[in-house]
Design an enzyme around this catalytic site. Structure first.
Site, PDB file in Angstrom:
ATOM      1  NE  ARG A 163      -2.751   1.049   3.550  1.00  0.00           N
ATOM      2  CZ  ARG A 163      -3.557   1.252   4.573  1.00  0.00           C
ATOM      3  NH1 ARG A 163      -4.889   1.372   4.317  1.00  0.00           N
ATOM      4  NH2 ARG A 163      -3.225   1.230   5.885  1.00  0.00           N
ATOM      5  CG  ASP A 447      -3.935   3.356  11.463  1.00  0.00           C
ATOM      6  OD1 ASP A 447      -4.939   4.049  11.830  1.00  0.00           O
ATOM      7  OD2 ASP A 447      -4.296   2.499  10.723  1.00  0.00           O
TER       8      ASP A 447
HETATM    9  C1  LIG Z   1      -6.774   1.830   9.410  1.00  0.00           C
HETATM   10  C2  LIG Z   1      -5.927   1.077   8.961  1.00  0.00           C
HETATM   11  O1  LIG Z   1      -5.369   1.276   7.976  1.00  0.00           O
HETATM   12  S1  LIG Z   1      -5.379  -0.642   9.534  1.00  0.00           S
HETATM   13  C3  LIG Z   1      -4.187  -0.900   8.996  1.00  0.00           C
HETATM   14  C4  LIG Z   1      -2.789  -0.249   9.332  1.00  0.00           C
HETATM   15  N1  LIG Z   1      -2.567  -0.349  10.427  1.00  0.00           N
HETATM   16  C5  LIG Z   1      -1.692  -1.542  10.765  1.00  0.00           C
HETATM   17  O2  LIG Z   1      -1.218  -2.154   9.853  1.00  0.00           O
HETATM   18  C6  LIG Z   1      -1.405  -1.923  12.316  1.00  0.00           C
HETATM   19  C7  LIG Z   1      -0.655  -2.989  12.464  1.00  0.00           C
HETATM   20  N2  LIG Z   1      -0.259  -3.338  13.829  1.00  0.00           N
HETATM   21  C8  LIG Z   1       0.744  -2.989  14.302  1.00  0.00           C
HETATM   22  O3  LIG Z   1       1.484  -2.215  13.917  1.00  0.00           O
HETATM   23  C9  LIG Z   1       0.897  -3.529  15.711  1.00  0.00           C
HETATM   24  O4  LIG Z   1       0.395  -4.698  15.881  1.00  0.00           O
HETATM   25  C10 LIG Z   1       0.807  -2.489  16.998  1.00  0.00           C
HETATM   26  C11 LIG Z   1       1.632  -1.563  16.752  1.00  0.00           C
HETATM   27  C12 LIG Z   1      -0.600  -2.179  17.128  1.00  0.00           C
HETATM   28  C13 LIG Z   1       1.071  -3.186  18.198  1.00  0.00           C
HETATM   29  O5  LIG Z   1       2.371  -3.632  18.047  1.00  0.00           O
HETATM   30  P1  LIG Z   1       3.039  -4.413  19.226  1.00  0.00           P
HETATM   31  O6  LIG Z   1       2.996  -3.354  20.454  1.00  0.00           O
HETATM   32  O7  LIG Z   1       4.692  -4.600  19.054  1.00  0.00           O
HETATM   33  O8  LIG Z   1       2.371  -5.569  19.854  1.00  0.00           O
HETATM   34  P2  LIG Z   1       3.160  -6.811  20.554  1.00  0.00           P
HETATM   35  O9  LIG Z   1       3.983  -6.316  21.512  1.00  0.00           O
HETATM   36  O10 LIG Z   1       1.914  -7.726  20.899  1.00  0.00           O
HETATM   37  O11 LIG Z   1       3.718  -7.702  19.325  1.00  0.00           O
HETATM   38  C14 LIG Z   1       4.150  -9.178  19.413  1.00  0.00           C
HETATM   39  C15 LIG Z   1       4.972  -9.475  18.416  1.00  0.00           C
HETATM   40  O12 LIG Z   1       4.037  -9.395  17.003  1.00  0.00           O
HETATM   41  C16 LIG Z   1       4.753  -8.592  16.054  1.00  0.00           C
HETATM   42  N3  LIG Z   1       3.609  -7.823  15.497  1.00  0.00           N
HETATM   43  C17 LIG Z   1       2.643  -7.283  16.055  1.00  0.00           C
HETATM   44  N4  LIG Z   1       1.851  -6.782  15.114  1.00  0.00           N
HETATM   45  C18 LIG Z   1       2.286  -7.043  14.002  1.00  0.00           C
HETATM   46  C19 LIG Z   1       1.979  -6.910  12.656  1.00  0.00           C
HETATM   47  N5  LIG Z   1       0.894  -6.204  12.237  1.00  0.00           N
HETATM   48  N6  LIG Z   1       2.799  -7.530  11.635  1.00  0.00           N
HETATM   49  C20 LIG Z   1       3.857  -7.942  12.064  1.00  0.00           C
HETATM   50  N7  LIG Z   1       4.360  -8.372  13.158  1.00  0.00           N
HETATM   51  C21 LIG Z   1       3.582  -7.820  13.987  1.00  0.00           C
HETATM   52  C22 LIG Z   1       5.698  -7.752  16.922  1.00  0.00           C
HETATM   53  O13 LIG Z   1       6.395  -7.091  15.920  1.00  0.00           O
HETATM   54  C23 LIG Z   1       6.012  -8.677  18.009  1.00  0.00           C
HETATM   55  O14 LIG Z   1       7.109  -9.505  17.367  1.00  0.00           O
HETATM   56  P3  LIG Z   1       8.300 -10.058  18.363  1.00  0.00           P
HETATM   57  O15 LIG Z   1       7.835 -10.911  19.178  1.00  0.00           O
HETATM   58  O16 LIG Z   1       9.192 -10.755  17.295  1.00  0.00           O
HETATM   59  O17 LIG Z   1       9.133  -8.914  18.788  1.00  0.00           O
HETATM   60  O1  LIG Z   2      -7.087   1.796   5.724  1.00  0.00           O
HETATM   61  C1  LIG Z   2      -8.054   1.519   6.474  1.00  0.00           C
HETATM   62  C2  LIG Z   2      -8.869   2.460   7.167  1.00  0.00           C
HETATM   63  O2  LIG Z   2      -9.706   1.886   8.076  1.00  0.00           O
HETATM   64  O3  LIG Z   2      -8.450   3.612   6.980  1.00  0.00           O
HETATM   65 MG   LIG Z   3      -7.087   4.087   5.692  1.00  0.00          MG
END
Ligand SMILES: CC(=O)SCCNC(=O)CCNC(=O)[C@H](O)C(C)(C)COP(=O)(O)OP(=O)(O)OC[C@H]1O[C@@H](n2cnc3c(N)ncnc32)[C@H](O)[C@@H]1OP(=O)(O)O
Ligand SMILES: O=CC(=O)O
Ligand SMILES: [Mg+2]
Length: 543
Positions: A163, A447
């Site tokens: 994206r 986010d």
């Molecule tokens: C509105 C929208 O657009 S939604 C789409 C955009 N938003 C996103 O993509 C958010 C994705 N999620 C994230 O970035 C994360 O889950 C967060 C920041 C919310 C929380 O992350 P953390 O605080 O690191 O969570 P946590 O400590 O429970 O993570 C545990 C493990 O999972 C991993 N992890 C957590 N979320 C993700 C993810 N989305 N992708 C890959 N790995 C992940 C962490 O890196 C960590 O790895 P490790 O054990 O090897 O160190």
């Molecule tokens: O990108 C996704 C959203 O909910 O915004």
């Molecule tokens: Mg969006």
């Protein structure tokens, strides 16, 4: 025309990513398409004012033939036929990329958008990680923990769908004739240039999610870009597949048109609920009581306007042979707090069940620990089938009034909600400035999209002199300023590191104070535009 870059970020293969040939490709994209992008961005605010003045949007009679015509989008390639669970997350750092690829999800939305701070380091590190992932060589050792990460070979890895940034953001580190490049073209172009061929040869392809579009002409522009890029690199027309986010209120009135414009490259539509809510607030911010949304925490996907939106999306996609992709439930598990995890699992289960029952073909999760829940729910619904595109929804009829029925959303505006919005907005922007575009705050994923809701709600509440249901106080600029000061002090205590606070939280608080003033001149179209300017400042780190 000339192209230059401000610096080479500290990423191992940055020289190669920013090679002369790669930059020449970006320059060509810019020469051909930046002018149209600029016109389309300018057209957005004119239309926005018209919608706000009219307190309405409608389906465009000029495109009636597209909506009633008999056409379908291109058939899905094998790699994208089963999208029942998609994990989203930034492509930098590498450990998150590897965790996402190994998560068991069918697709990884590799995000340079809502979940990513577009610092120069992050952008190039993301492309570097995507390039290594495409070649199967991505590996990483975390210097802090000593933990090593490698791509799994025992089971299929997630298919990568990138994206790029929305059309609005510039890339200040790539200068074309001294002017900033377009962020979206840099993200798209670098990934395409380095990885399109390799991915295609390995049975995947240059797959994209396209964010934040407001008009079908923006989709047409992407189609022209794909057509040009494929020809330029000698890749077959139609190799690119794009899933468009329907995450702005004008786009909800043009779902058919979006798919039609991109029909040779379209994979589907996604219900991007968070930006969608933000867009409703933004579009109708001064349009009065009928558009005042309850507290952010009170608005759910079962609100009538959200049901109308998702039902129309599923119906439209399946009629056109396209995937209908569900959105993000923001509840995040916490490996250290089982009760938080249990609550998140239950809420995500409800959300994904509703989507699967409505006919969505798959959905998003924000965390690896949520992959199994989403998969289990869609497995149960799909049975042996890879998707449910064959499920038509002829009974669904959605009107313009239903899409705009904000007034029926249950819930109140409260001062507690104002406080929560200010806390989240400042906290999120501070984390963003420090280089992380997504963060868990109070067990919710925050986010760029969720933070946009927080700051724009406050602007709207001040502007419309909303009375808080819990205190009876009118929400004024003075009241917000007082609460903001209190929340900033709360954050100062929680951060407990004055240097860090000054570097990130103070500029974040300053930005949020301006953006929430309720004054016309302070309503920025995007929070990240102002935040991006702050990123340039010396005190904000590169990674
Ligand atoms: C509105 C929208 O657009 S939604 C789409 C955009 N938003 C996103 O993509 C958010 C994705 N999620 C994230 O970035 C994360 O889950 C967060 C920041 C919310 C929380 O992350 P953390 O605080 O690191 O969570 P946590 O400590 O429970 O993570 C545990 C493990 O999972 C991993 N992890 C957590 N979320 C993700 C993810 N989305 N992708 C890959 N790995 C992940 C962490 O890196 C960590 O790895 P490790 O054990 O090897 O160190
Ligand atoms: O990108 C996704 C959203 O909910 O915004
Ligand atoms: Mg969006």
């Amino acid at each position: 025309m000339s192209i230059s870059i401000t610096s080479i970020p500290d990423v191992a293969d940055a020289q190669q990513i920013l090679s002369d040939d790669a930059l020449a490709f970006i320059q060509k994209l810019h020469e051909k398409f930046a002018g149209t992008r600029n016109e389309l961005i300018a057209a957005r605010s004119v239309r926005r004012q018209e919608f706000s003045d009219a307190k309405a949007i409608d389906f465009d009679p000029r495109t009636e033939a597209v909506r009633t015509g008999d056409w379908k989008v291109a058939e899905a390639p094998e790699a994208l036929r089963d999208r029942r669970v998609e994990i989203t997350g930034p492509a930098s750092p590498a450990k998150m990329a590897i965790n996402a690829l190994n998560s068991g999800a069918k697709v990884w939305l590799a995000d340079l958008e809502d979940a990513s701070t577009p610092s120069w380091f992050n952008v190039i590190d993301a492309i570097s990680n995507l390039s290594a992932a495409a070649r199967g060589t991505l590996a990483f050792t975390d210097e802090k923990t000593g933990k090593s990460y490698a791509l799994r070979t025992d089971a299929p890895r997630a298919v990568v769908v990138v994206r790029p940034r929305g059309w609005h953001l510039p890339e200040n580190n790539v200068l074309i004739n001294g002017e900033p490049a377009v962020g979206a073209l840099v993200d798209f172009g670098l990934h395409f240039f380095h990885n399109a061929k390799v991915l295609t040869e390995s049975g995947q392809g240059p797959f994209y999610y396209l964010p934040k579009m407001e008009h079908y002409l923006e989709a047409r522009l992407w189609n022209e870009i794909f057509t040009f890029a494929q020809a330029e690199l000698g890749i077959a027309h139609g190799t690119v597949r794009a899933t468009m986010l329907i995450e702005t209120i004008p786009a909800a009135f043009q779902m058919e048109e979006f798919l039609y414009e991109l029909r040779e490259h379209a994979s589907g539509l996604n219900a991007g609920r968070w930006d969608y809510l933000f867009s409703i607030i933004k579009t109708f911010r001064e349009a009065g009581d009928a558009f005042i949304m309850p507290d952010r925490s009170a608005v759910s996907m079962t609100a009538p306007m959200m049901r109308a939106y998702t039902e129309l999306l599923v119906k439209t996609c399946h009629k056109r042979g396209a995937f209908a992709m569900g959105g993000m439930a923001a509840f995040i598990p916490n490996r250290r707090e089982p009760e938080v995890t249990a609550a998140a699992f239950e809420k995500v289960r409800d959300d994904k069940s509703r989507e699967a029952n409505d006919g969505f073909d798959g959905s998003w999760v924000a965390h690896p620990d949520l992959v199994d829940i989403c998969k289990e729910i869609f497995d149960a619904k799909l049975g042996e089938k890879p998707n449910q595109i064959d499920r038509q929804r002829p009974e669904v009829e959605v009107t313009a009034a239903q899409l705009l029925d904000v007034a029926s959303a249950p819930g109140d505006v409260t001062e507690a909600g104002v406080r929560a919005n200010l806390y989240v907005a400042v906290n999120y922007v501070a984390v963003w400035l420090s280089g992380n575009g997504a963060v868990a705050i109070h067990n919710l994923m925050e986010d760029a999209a969720t933070a946009e809701i927080s700051r724009s709600q406050i602007w709207q509440q001040i502007r419309n002199q909303v009375v808080a249901a819990d205190t009876g106080n009118t929400i004024t600029a003075e009241l917000v300023s007082k609460i903001l000061d209190e929340e900033v002090e709360r954050l100062r205590g929680e951060v407990n590191n004055e240097e860090h606070f000054k570097a990130y939280y103070e500029p974040a608080a300053g930005l949020i104070a301006t953006l929430t003033s309720g004054k016309d001149e302070d309503f920025a179209d995007f929070l990240t535009t102002g935040a991006y300017e702050l990123l340039e400042k010396e005190y904000v780190s590169k990674s």
